[in-house]
Design a protein around this motif. Structure first.
Motif, PDB file in Angstrom:
ATOM      1  N   SER A  14       0.828  -1.209   0.000  1.00  0.00           N
ATOM      2  CA  SER A  14       0.000   0.000   0.000  1.00  0.00           C
ATOM      3  C   SER A  14       0.855   1.249   0.000  1.00  0.00           C
ATOM      4  O   SER A  14       0.493   2.257  -0.609  1.00  0.00           O
ATOM      5  N   GLY A  18       0.689   4.034  -2.705  1.00  0.00           N
ATOM      6  CA  GLY A  18       0.511   5.416  -2.266  1.00  0.00           C
ATOM      7  C   GLY A  18       1.508   6.356  -2.933  1.00  0.00           C
ATOM      8  O   GLY A  18       1.148   7.456  -3.362  1.00  0.00           O
ATOM      9  N   ASP A  43      -8.062   3.641  -5.120  1.00  0.00           N
ATOM     10  CA  ASP A  43      -6.708   3.645  -4.556  1.00  0.00           C
ATOM     11  C   ASP A  43      -6.697   4.302  -3.180  1.00  0.00           C
ATOM     12  O   ASP A  43      -6.109   3.777  -2.235  1.00  0.00           O
ATOM     13  N   ILE A  47      -5.688   2.112   0.016  1.00  0.00           N
ATOM     14  CA  ILE A  47      -4.395   2.463   0.611  1.00  0.00           C
ATOM     15  C   ILE A  47      -4.591   2.915   2.054  1.00  0.00           C
ATOM     16  O   ILE A  47      -3.906   2.444   2.970  1.00  0.00           O
TER      17      ILE A  47
END
Length: 107
Positions: A14, A18, A43, A47
């Motif tokens: 993640s 990111g 996303d 994330i």
């Protein structure tokens, strides 16, 4: 310990996603349009969720179940570029959705 290891792997992955999201956001001509795209929203939710899950064990709903959607969208874009017969494209998409959901909900 296996749950802790999977949390660490998810946290690192993640973090990489990111960084990719922030890089794309910084390069975008219209940052608001970039942020409001479906892929960008997925996303952000996945994330944030994956980073928060190891930190907040109690009463946190992880949004990692959204990951099969983003993976399926990426695979759909890939299938549009390749010149496979429609049957093979649909078979690949269906199998990818099935396995991504199985792994998402099993973990």
């Amino acid at each position: 310990h296996s749950q802790r290891a999977s949390d660490i792997i998810d946290f690192v992955a993640s973090g990489l996603f990111g960084v990719r999201f922030i890089d794309g956001w910084m390069r975008a001509n219209s940052r608001m349009a970039y942020t409001l795209r479906l892929q960008a929203l997925l996303d952000v939710f996945t994330i944030t969720s994956a980073i928060a899950v190891p930190l907040l064990r109690e009463s946190w709903l992880p949004f990692t179940f959204l990951r099969p959607i983003s993976m399926t969208q990426a695979l759909s874009r890939l299938m549009r570029v390749t010149d496979l017969p429609e049957l093979y494209e649909q078979l690949a998409l269906t199998l990818a959705e099935f396995f991504s959901m199985v792994f998402t909900f099993a973990g």
